[in-house]
Motif scaffolding. Structure first.
Motif, mmCIF file in Angstrom:
data_model
loop_
_atom_site.group_PDB
_atom_site.id
_atom_site.type_symbol
_atom_site.label_atom_id
_atom_site.label_comp_id
_atom_site.label_asym_id
_atom_site.label_seq_id
_atom_site.Cartn_x
_atom_site.Cartn_y
_atom_site.Cartn_z
ATOM 1 N N THR A 1 30.393 32.534 36.292
ATOM 2 C CA THR A 1 31.733 32.502 36.165
ATOM 3 C C THR A 1 32.609 33.394 36.990
ATOM 4 N N ALA A 2 32.067 34.622 37.186
ATOM 5 C CA ALA A 2 32.546 35.543 38.348
ATOM 6 C C ALA A 2 32.525 35.102 39.657
ATOM 7 N N ALA A 3 31.246 34.544 39.881
ATOM 8 C CA ALA A 3 31.191 33.949 41.463
ATOM 9 C C ALA A 3 32.181 33.023 41.798
ATOM 10 N N HIS A 4 32.997 32.190 40.914
ATOM 11 C CA HIS A 4 34.047 31.358 41.212
ATOM 12 C C HIS A 4 35.389 31.961 41.209
ATOM 13 N N ARG A 5 35.338 33.185 40.937
ATOM 14 C CA ARG A 5 36.754 33.903 41.158
ATOM 15 C C ARG A 5 36.773 34.479 42.503
ATOM 16 N N PRO A 6 38.202 34.426 43.169
ATOM 17 C CA PRO A 6 38.176 35.186 44.285
ATOM 18 C C PRO A 6 38.121 36.767 44.070
ATOM 19 N N PRO A 7 37.877 37.665 45.288
ATOM 20 C CA PRO A 7 37.639 38.892 45.044
ATOM 21 C C PRO A 7 38.856 39.490 44.382
ATOM 22 N N MET A 8 38.675 40.783 43.612
ATOM 23 C CA MET A 8 39.716 41.430 42.966
ATOM 24 C C MET A 8 40.496 41.816 44.116
ATOM 25 N N ARG A 9 41.858 41.995 43.821
ATOM 26 C CA ARG A 9 43.132 42.178 44.585
ATOM 27 C C ARG A 9 44.108 43.137 44.009
ATOM 28 N N GLY A 10 44.891 43.618 44.778
ATOM 29 C CA GLY A 10 45.815 44.694 44.096
ATOM 30 C C GLY A 10 46.870 43.866 43.363
ATOM 31 N N VAL A 11 47.139 42.680 43.209
ATOM 32 C CA VAL A 11 47.703 41.710 42.502
ATOM 33 C C VAL A 11 47.236 41.634 41.092
ATOM 34 N N ASP A 12 45.829 41.624 41.072
ATOM 35 C CA ASP A 12 45.231 41.669 39.674
ATOM 36 C C ASP A 12 45.774 42.996 39.048
ATOM 37 N N ALA A 13 45.408 44.194 39.591
ATOM 38 C CA ALA A 13 45.945 45.454 39.077
ATOM 39 C C ALA A 13 47.462 45.199 38.622
ATOM 40 N N GLU A 14 48.315 44.723 39.437
ATOM 41 C CA GLU A 14 49.847 44.801 39.156
ATOM 42 C C GLU A 14 49.651 43.699 38.002
ATOM 43 N N GLU A 15 49.165 42.564 37.895
ATOM 44 C CA GLU A 15 49.312 41.699 36.957
ATOM 45 C C GLU A 15 48.768 42.426 35.387
ATOM 46 N N TRP A 16 47.843 43.332 35.589
ATOM 47 C CA TRP A 16 47.305 43.919 34.463
ATOM 48 C C TRP A 16 48.420 45.078 33.831
ATOM 49 N N ARG A 17 48.876 45.795 35.035
ATOM 50 C CA ARG A 17 49.914 46.863 34.523
ATOM 51 C C ARG A 17 51.194 46.279 33.852
#
Length: 182
Positions: free
Chosen positions: A6-22
């Motif tokens: 599942t993880a292999a189909h995700r794009p690399p983690m980006r800053g936007v992922d951290a902002e969405e989490w925040r």
């Protein structure tokens, strides 16, 4: 499909992922940095190009851990400034309440607009909110709001600032009785 597949189909983690989490967890930037073990300057750099892959894998591991298992975040309560205002009896949309609340927190009235609309809360304000929530409402001491107001008035007296609530400012020198601390 396994977690790895599942993880292999995700794009690399980006800053936007951290902002969405925040944003999802209602965290201030300062608290997000603290939870991820980042300096604020590193966060700012990451957000300048938030679509670029994150470079620090330890931050990626923490972010994944917190996303998959939110109970692992080492915080008891997220600071929600508008909810805190309501708990003290203020209306976040009322301009006069915003002014008084800012003074109560040791800041100028414009600060409340930033807090309510952008969520940018400084460390001292986060700490005041947390400390105030731990205040007990015992008879004779009054409500949390009353206790905090007494503390603000005490600080004004010690620093020889005439009534900041009446004047809606902590600035010294706006009135003849204002004197800098000696």
């Amino acid at each position: 499909m396994t977690m790895k597949e599942t993880a292999a189909h995700r794009p690399p983690m980006r800053g936007v992922d951290a902002e969405e989490w925040r944003v999802k967890h209602g965290l201030t930037i300062g608290l997000a940095c603290e939870l991820l073990g980042m300096q604020r300057a590193a966060w700012t750099k990451m957000m300048l190009d938030s679509s670029a892959p994150m470079e620090d894998m330890a931050v990626c591991i923490l972010l994944t851990l917190y996303n998959d298992y939110p109970e692992t975040m080492p915080i008891g309560r997220v600071v929600d400034i508008t909810e805190f205002m309501r708990e003290l009896g203020y209306k976040p949309e009322d301009p006069s309440d915003k002014k008084e609340f800012a003074i109560l927190m040791g800041r100028e009235p414009a600060s409340t607009y930033r807090w309510v609309h952008n969520g940018n809360i400084s460390k001292p304000i986060e700490r005041i909110v947390a400390a105030t929530m731990r205040l007990e409402e015992k008879s004779g001491r009054g409500s949390r709001k009353q206790q905090l107001k007494q503390i603000a008035e005490k600080v004004a007296t010690i620093n020889r600032i005439s009534d900041p609530f009446e004047r809606a400012t902590w600035r010294i020198g706006d009135r003849p009785n204002d004197k800098p601390a000696e």
